[in-house]
Enzyme design. Structure first.
Site, mmCIF file in Angstrom:
data_model
loop_
_atom_site.group_PDB
_atom_site.id
_atom_site.type_symbol
_atom_site.label_atom_id
_atom_site.label_comp_id
_atom_site.label_asym_id
_atom_site.label_seq_id
_atom_site.Cartn_x
_atom_site.Cartn_y
_atom_site.Cartn_z
ATOM 1 N N HIS A 152 0.866 -1.102 -0.041
ATOM 2 C CA HIS A 152 0.041 -0.027 0.045
ATOM 3 C C HIS A 152 0.709 1.321 -0.077
ATOM 4 O O HIS A 152 0.245 2.444 -0.145
ATOM 5 C CB HIS A 152 -0.870 0.088 1.229
ATOM 6 N N ASP A 189 -2.406 -10.721 -2.522
ATOM 7 C CA ASP A 189 -3.061 -10.209 -1.175
ATOM 8 C C ASP A 189 -4.530 -9.801 -1.370
ATOM 9 O O ASP A 189 -5.096 -9.544 -2.753
ATOM 10 C CB ASP A 189 -2.225 -8.761 -0.907
ATOM 11 N N HIS A 191 -6.141 -7.347 -0.593
ATOM 12 C CA HIS A 191 -6.331 -5.992 -1.015
ATOM 13 C C HIS A 191 -5.415 -5.532 -2.060
ATOM 14 O O HIS A 191 -4.504 -6.330 -2.470
ATOM 15 C CB HIS A 191 -5.791 -5.323 0.153
ATOM 16 N N ASP A 273 -4.203 -13.031 3.108
ATOM 17 C CA ASP A 273 -5.460 -12.378 3.946
ATOM 18 C C ASP A 273 -6.647 -12.781 2.946
ATOM 19 O O ASP A 273 -7.738 -12.326 3.143
ATOM 20 C CB ASP A 273 -5.602 -10.925 4.164
HETATM 21 ZN ZN ZN Z 1 -4.158 -7.337 2.435
#
Ligand code: ZN
Length: 340
Positions: A152, A189, A191, A273
């Site tokens: 991120h 991931d 996200h 995740d």
């Molecule tokens: Zn994540």
């Protein structure tokens, strides 16, 4: 100087013999990079991105079947490595923000403790070390289990538990130090890796491919986001989707694109995740899916870049799901057969 002309992918700077068949039966040399500093990045009580994540991975990798892993401590990244993905002002700002005691908030869910800056330097430095070992040919592949995670982190912004973009630094280091022309990053991931996308938006030499849940934090990652040169591939999944969709997306969309890109190195942004147990996502992957995906990437790496794969830990917040997924991932990196 490295010259690609008139050379096929196998002969490009390969120091290890090309293994075309029976990959599963051949023991791999797999590097595992971590450092106790990862435990000293403190987050508030109840925060999902916590030191126990690294402890869970450490514990499972202490099992006998992982005894043949080559283990190294993550060094601190130098400024010249960090500035491959971030301006020096970003590094200096984070250093200056580091508290002597207590916690400092960077955004709503990203905090710095006294140990954070060193942990972040070693997370990036571990990725750089893994690239050095794999590109140098001493090691087949590597898994860097450090925190804080990185995907991120944008060029100029720490966010979403991330400070420096470890995968991006790894990719650019392979190019700058080892002559890799093209690097493919696969980010599974749950996200979207908005930071990695931001860093490589206008860089045709790095292919960024992401599977992720959508809608979900950070809100980016639509298929229409393709980068200035079309080298960003976003393949979002809907909440509740699981193994079958993930495997279809990888097999039919992501892996063919990576193959066509002819990478000299594959970097995995290995977040776990998307596991069904994870509290932050609603995808329903199993540890076997991560083992399978790892094998698919390795097969592609075998045919394109002498098997070179560097994997860096991103998310994964259920300790059991994380440990089982990381174990399946490392089992696959070590060349073991994975149960479907
Ligand atoms: Zn994540």
């Amino acid at each position: 100087m490295l010259h690609r002309d008139n050379m096929d992918a196998h002969s490009f700077h390969c120091n290890t013999p090309a293994i075309v068949s029976s990959r599963l039966k051949i023991p791999m040399s797999t590097l595992y990079v971590t450092h106790p500093a990862a435990l000293r990045h403190e987050t508030p009580l109840g925060h999902p991105e916590r030191a126990d994540r690294i402890r869970a991975i450490e514990t499972v990798l202490e099992k006998e079947r992982f005894a043949s892993l080559i283990r190294e401590q993550a060094p601190m990244a130098e400024m010249e490595s960090l500035t491959l993905a971030h301006p020096e002002s970003h590094v200096v700002a984070l250093r200056d923000l580091s508290p002597r005691e207590g916690l400092v908030r960077v955004d709503d869910d990203t905090v710095m403790s006294p140990g954070t800056f060193e942990a972040a330097l070693r997370a990036a430095g571990g990725a750089v070390r893994a690239v050095d070992e794999v590109m140098g040919g001493a090691i087949d592949n590597a898994f860097v289990a450090m925190r804080p995670p990185g995907h991120h982190a944008e060029r100029t912004r720490a966010m979403g538990f991330c400070f420096f973009n470890n995968a991006a630094i790894a990719a650019r280091h392979a190019q700058k130090r080892h002559g890799a022309e093209r690097v493919a990053i696969l980010d599974w991931d749950v996200h979207h890796g908005n930071g990695t996308q931001d860093i490589f938006w206008s860089d045709a030499s790095v292919l960024y491919c992401s599977t992720h849940e959508m809608p979900l934090y950070p809100g980016t990652g639509a298929p229409s986001e393709q980068g200035e040169f079309g080298t960003i591939l976003n393949a979002p999944m809907a909440p509740g989707e699981g193994s079958a969709v993930f495997r279809d997306v990888l097999t039919q969309v992501v892996l063919p694109r990576m193959d066509a890109f002819q990478p000299d190195l594959i970097v995995i942004s290995a977040g776990f995740d998307a596991h069904w147990r994870d509290p932050l996502g609603s995808l329903n992957l199993t540890e076997a899916d991560f083992g399978w995906a790892t094998q698919q990437v390795m097969a592609l790496a075998d045919s394109r870049c002498c098997g070179r794969v560097v994997s860096v830990l991103e998310g994964g917040y259920d300790l059991e799901g994380l440990a089982k997924s990381a174990a399946a991932h490392v089992d696959a990196l070590m060349g073991r057969e994975i149960k479907a």
